[in-house]
Structure formats: structure tokens, C-alpha cells
Design an enzyme around this catalytic site. Sequence first.
Site, PDB file in Angstrom:
ATOM      1  N   LYS A  56       0.841  -1.206   0.000  1.00  0.00           N
ATOM      2  CA  LYS A  56       0.000   0.000   0.000  1.00  0.00           C
ATOM      3  C   LYS A  56       0.882   1.265   0.000  1.00  0.00           C
ATOM      4  O   LYS A  56       0.600   2.229  -0.699  1.00  0.00           O
ATOM      5  CB  LYS A  56      -0.934  -0.008   1.214  1.00  0.00           C
ATOM      6  CG  LYS A  56      -2.086  -1.000   1.044  1.00  0.00           C
ATOM      7  CD  LYS A  56      -2.824  -1.312   2.333  1.00  0.00           C
ATOM      8  CE  LYS A  56      -3.805  -2.464   2.099  1.00  0.00           C
ATOM      9  NZ  LYS A  56      -4.460  -2.945   3.323  1.00  0.00           N
ATOM     10  N   GLN A 100      -4.876  -2.007   9.737  1.00  0.00           N
ATOM     11  CA  GLN A 100      -4.665  -3.314   9.108  1.00  0.00           C
ATOM     12  C   GLN A 100      -5.187  -4.429  10.023  1.00  0.00           C
ATOM     13  O   GLN A 100      -4.802  -4.505  11.183  1.00  0.00           O
ATOM     14  CB  GLN A 100      -3.164  -3.500   8.809  1.00  0.00           C
ATOM     15  CG  GLN A 100      -2.844  -4.757   8.028  1.00  0.00           C
ATOM     16  CD  GLN A 100      -3.435  -4.758   6.615  1.00  0.00           C
ATOM     17  OE1 GLN A 100      -3.365  -3.764   5.895  1.00  0.00           O
ATOM     18  NE2 GLN A 100      -4.041  -5.862   6.232  1.00  0.00           N
ATOM     19  N   ASP A 123     -11.204   2.507   4.087  1.00  0.00           N
ATOM     20  CA  ASP A 123     -11.468   1.073   3.893  1.00  0.00           C
ATOM     21  C   ASP A 123     -12.974   0.809   3.781  1.00  0.00           C
ATOM     22  O   ASP A 123     -13.379  -0.290   3.392  1.00  0.00           O
ATOM     23  CB  ASP A 123     -10.923   0.267   5.084  1.00  0.00           C
ATOM     24  CG  ASP A 123      -9.626  -0.451   4.756  1.00  0.00           C
ATOM     25  OD1 ASP A 123      -9.355  -0.654   3.550  1.00  0.00           O
ATOM     26  OD2 ASP A 123      -8.905  -0.826   5.696  1.00  0.00           O
TER      27      ASP A 123
END
Length: 292
Positions: A56, A100, A123
Site C-alpha cells: 500500500k 490493518q 477502507d
Amino acid sequence: MNIGDKIIDGKAIADAMKKEIAAEVAGMLDKGMDAPHLAAVIVGEDGASKTYVASKEKACQSVGMTSSVYRLPEKTTEEELLNLINFLNNDEEIDGYIIQLPLPKHINETKVIHSINPKKDVDGFTPHNIGLMQLGEPSFLPATPAGIMELLKRSGIETAGKRVVVLGRSNIVGTPISVMLSRKGADATVTICHSKTENLPEITRQADILVVAIGKPKFLKADMVKPGAVVIDVGIHRIEDKTTEKGYRIEGDVDFDEVIKVASKITPVPGGVGPMTIVELLYNTLQAKKRR
Ligand code: NAP
């Protein structure tokens, strides 16, 4: 049909999207604005998570975005993580951030997700953004299903009126992709299957489009697929393989070599859904910057 013509090249589509995003970022910089800034939080030493966060970061740099990573030790308390989230929610320089997953077991994942500022939730995991998605209102769409929608669109695959079968009902893939495909605009007729589904092959064989996100290597076999169906493989599995340089190979949830013989189109693993997931995260970060 030539085998190569059947492959949906997620990497090429993601690269094209990256170029579009990079051009927008360059336009922002030309106007004297700051580059969009994506932050990532990683707690503990999970190998796969570290790899995802590194890719990322790399993707951010490739489109001219700023990235920062908060690496916290495994023993970080829930309170310490919530304090960091509070900081990220209010920091003016950060447009969007991700936590994460998975988190270490002593941290309540639900509580953490509920604490993310929905305006920075790139997200698309917070209840607020999931609710907006369900209503069909502008929101941050979760990256993997948004990437699948874009893959279908850019590959010219019609969804309106089609019978779609989704294997898996997770909050990050199966459930949101079934919502997105059944909404007005996509207009598919969607069936969602899970571990309690009976007569699974009978259902999968009815699908014009199959989305497979069940987390089991090579689960979908050729005899579960209607000839001519489109197959989207979301699975990612690292399989030990001493014959390769790295000592492993990556496989999906679909028995690719067999299923490609009956499908009309199929995503490979790697190089299908995976690259799209990262690019959708960049897209959401760009939107977050624009909205702020
Ligand atoms: P998950 O949370 O493990 O969910 C798996 C789903 O599959 C569950 O709904 C489960 O049903 C269902 N299932 C399991 N065994 C089944 C069976 N035998 N028959 C029918 N349904 C079954 O998975 P996920 O997070 O959605 O991830 C799925 C896969 O995609 C994984 O390999 C993951 O690594 C990969 N992934 C890839 C990306 C990407 O960027 N390409 C992103 C996210 C995930 P129940 O609900 O009844 O348990």
C-alpha cells in the site's frame, strides 16, 4: 476462444486506474494543494499484514500520494490504539487511514472499527459507510468489492439482469459485493452462499457470474461452473512450493487451470482482484482529500 482472451487482467486495469489517479494528484499539486495523505496502522508482527502495508505504501508513492505507517508492537493495549485513532481522526494532515486487520486477540476489533472517523474511513468498514452503501448514497466503498465492480465494468461484462452467485458472506467481501451488484445501476439478481448452504454446486451452476470469496484454495471446480460463466476469484493463499524461487506460490479459491476451460472470462491469482483492491484504496484516499 483463445485461453489468453479469457483472462481478466486486473493488473493492467489497475495500472490504467493508477495513471488516472496520478494525473489527478499532479493536478492538485499544480494548484498548490498538498498531496492526499494515507496513513496505515499495523499492530504486531503478522507477516501477511506487513506485506499488505508495504504494498500500500509503494502504491501511494507510485501515484504521488503521501503515506505514513504507524507500526505498533504486539503488546499495544486497546486504549493505546484508541488514543492513536483519536489522533488520526483529528489530524489535519491525514486525509484517510486504515487499520490493518487482523488485530491481536486482546484488542476488540469491533470497538476499534467503530472509533474510526467515517470521513477518514477509506477502507469503508465503519457502520456509517456500510449504511450509506446499503442506501446507495455516496460513501467510501470497501476496496475489494469496489475493485471487482470496476473490473467488471472496465472488462465490458454486463451485470444487468444476470444471475450472480457470491460464495462467502464476509463483511469485507461477500456481503458488500452482493449489495453492490444488486443495487440499481448494476441490476444483477444475486444469491449469496455460505458454509450452511445446501446443494452448493447446483446453485453455482446457475450463475452467469460467480464471485468466489470463501478462503479455501482451489475450492471452485470446473463441474460447479456453467459453461460460459464469468468467474471472479477473490481468494489469496500462500502455498509452500519448493520448486519456486520464493519457496511458495500464490493460489486463489478457484481451480484456475480447470475452470478456465469452461468459463468465458476469469480473473487470475495473482494479477486479478488483488491489484484492484489497492488501487481502490488510493481512489478512496483521493475522494477523502477532495471532500475535505
Ligand atoms: P472469510 O471472512 O474467511 O469468509 C469466508 C466465507 O466463506 C464465509 O462466509 C464462510 O461461510 C464461507 N465458506 C467457508 N467455507 C465454505 C464452504 N465450504 N461452502 C460455502 N461457503 C463457505 O473470508 P474473506 O475475508 O471474505 O476472504 C475470502 C478470501 O479472499 C480469502 O482467501 C482472503 O485471503 C481473500 N481476500 C482477498 C482480497 C484481495 O484483495 N484479493 C481481499 C480480501 C480477502 P460462513 O459465513 O457460514 O462461515
